[in-house]
Design an enzyme around this catalytic site. Sequence first.
Site, PDB file in Angstrom:
ATOM      1  N   GLU A 168       4.123  35.232 -29.203  1.00 43.95           N
ATOM      2  CA  GLU A 168       3.499  33.993 -29.673  1.00 43.95           C
ATOM      3  C   GLU A 168       2.396  33.522 -28.735  1.00 43.95           C
ATOM      4  OE1 GLU A 168       6.760  34.526 -29.699  1.00 43.95           O
ATOM      5  OE2 GLU A 168       7.352  34.332 -31.811  1.00 43.95           O
TER       6      GLU A 168
ATOM      7  N   HIS B  71      15.595  27.418 -36.101  1.00 47.23           N
ATOM      8  CA  HIS B  71      14.757  27.714 -37.273  1.00 47.23           C
ATOM      9  C   HIS B  71      14.572  26.457 -38.111  1.00 47.23           C
ATOM     10  CE1 HIS B  71      16.245  31.697 -36.108  1.00 47.23           C
ATOM     11  NE2 HIS B  71      15.228  32.217 -36.753  1.00 47.23           N
TER      12      HIS B  71
END
Lengths: 340, 322
Positions: B58, B125
């Site tokens: 990321e 999540h």
Amino acid sequence: MPETEEAQRTRVDLDRDYVRDVFRAMLKARLLEAKLSSLYKAGKIVGGVYLGKGQEAVSAALGASLIQGRDIFAALIRDQAGRTAFGEPLLDCTRTYLGSVLGPMKGRDGNIHRGRPREGMPAMISHLGAEVSVVGGMLMARRLKGELGGVVGATCVGDGATSTGAFHEGINMAAVERLPLVVIVSNNQFAYSTPNDRQFACVDLLDRAKGYGVGGHSVDGTDLLACADVIGRAVRLAREGGGPQMVVARLLRLSGHGEHDDGSYVPGTMRDSHLGRDCLENGIVHMIEQGFATVDEIERWKNRFTEEVQAAVAQAQQEPTPDPWDEDWRACSSEPGGGI
Amino acid sequence: MSVTYIDAIRDAQETLLREDPRVFLYGQDISKFGGAFKATKGLAEAFPGRVLDSPISEDAMIGMAVGAAIEGMRPIVEMQFADFSSIAFNQIVNQAATHYYRTGVPVPLTVRLPSGGTPGSGPFHSQSMEAIYAHYPGLVVVTPATVADAYHMLIESVRLDDPVIYCEHKFLYRWLKAPRINGDGLPIGKARITRPGKHATVVAYSAMVHEAVRAAERLKDEGGWEIEVVDLRSVKPLDIDTVLASIARTGRLLALGEAFPWGGVTAEVVARVCAEGFHLLDAPPRRLNSRDTPVPYHPKLWAAHRPTPESICLALRELLSF
């Protein structure tokens, strides 16, 4: 030192103009940085001063291998010599250190955090390893635009940055994309005060190149001609489609982390060792011995660069500093909806 | 035929890729696979070489996008989940956000953050990251709540010269449908009155807009209360004028958000209303957020962690009875 031997073998192939460019940038950077140090000690510079003393050969060899206007060079903290070799004007340095509003950072950022991103010189942030992927992205953009042919992107890091996730992610991504990226790791033995043995446990940082699937090169960073040879070759390999190249240079930082730091954590034995050799003093000898320059030439360069440095400092000192009332205080170029 | 919220996101990216050669997509599993949520389904085939799979990196993904943006491209980065943008935090807030101010060179990149909770998604999540990024100067943070906004605000985000954090709510992906993508032309930075009312104002954004409307309907049925719902649409810039104008009509404020309760968008709304419109308030302003724990996994715990129509009604009843 096998690398030095290798460099010895190929020295005859070294381009004379290239070596002279490298040397001149080293000399100019050393003179400029000596001046910056004096200014800092005289209280004329606010914030830190970070020198590349002892690392000029590595940095300049990279900068002089790159082509301004085509290539990308994300200089880091100890890259005055590389910046100079790449073509950054001295005024960019003195204006940024001395806070001239006419400098590329306009007083909004200082010292080595300067750049001209649209001219292939991204402005580093302090977070180490973060420029690797940025250069990768600049190269990706060139590829997407169909303009990657013959282009190289390069950045420098120290031994400390190799411990960051950003470094790992960035170099791995470049390897996956097989980008023409050159990463120079200047292992100057200390990340600020932390020695190699508290930074990593591998025998040689060069081993990581194999792990990443990139080209690996090792060089004696105190040897100007070896740096010119090895780093020049790494840049050439990247330019010719060989994918990312990682160069690990062994050397010692001949200053503190910044001018506020006396570097007292560096053992005397290390300073007196081969690692502690001054690449510039050593380089002068090599330049003369190998016929790349004469004593008179070097003296003339020294005098000319001293004047250039003085002029760049004097000009920046006379220029206006930023005025908070004129500052637009905007962090976005667009203001959707009229602001925050 | 109807268009879902995720269709709108996909279609916006298709439009952008078609109309602007500077646009490309970068993210994990987004190429042939079409993305974890299929937001890029079919785009790799339609636009060869412009929908690229990234490694699970990321930090490097955003660093790459910053570099590409410097060079004049318009990258759209898909974070697989907003939660994982924490790994890219440094590149977002220190590299992208500071770039224009430091160098004068804007970095037009858009980061898509699949945000917010869904049943069973658990602590990693489900997060809502908008407040974190809105805190930093140099970023635009948008939180579309409708199908049309999902489409138009993504187009507008990519056309902006600055880095945009585009928070798309996963709960809305397939549940939220519209007959077609209509827009009302509101730009980023302008809030919308989703439902007019006169007794209290709920300021919400993203999925909570819909929960607020449900609560408003219940209170309408229950006691004829007319609750105004303001959809902020973007949390930065924050359209405080529309919020104040609404409170001028209703005199009461409930700031509603799905994010954690400490600080954040709802606190910012209340602080600004108190500072700029204290005289408009007939009751102390209220905030309603998630509970102050990580987002739990089990649907029963999850449903009690986030604001629901029930808890919103409770907060509104207390607000109305003051």
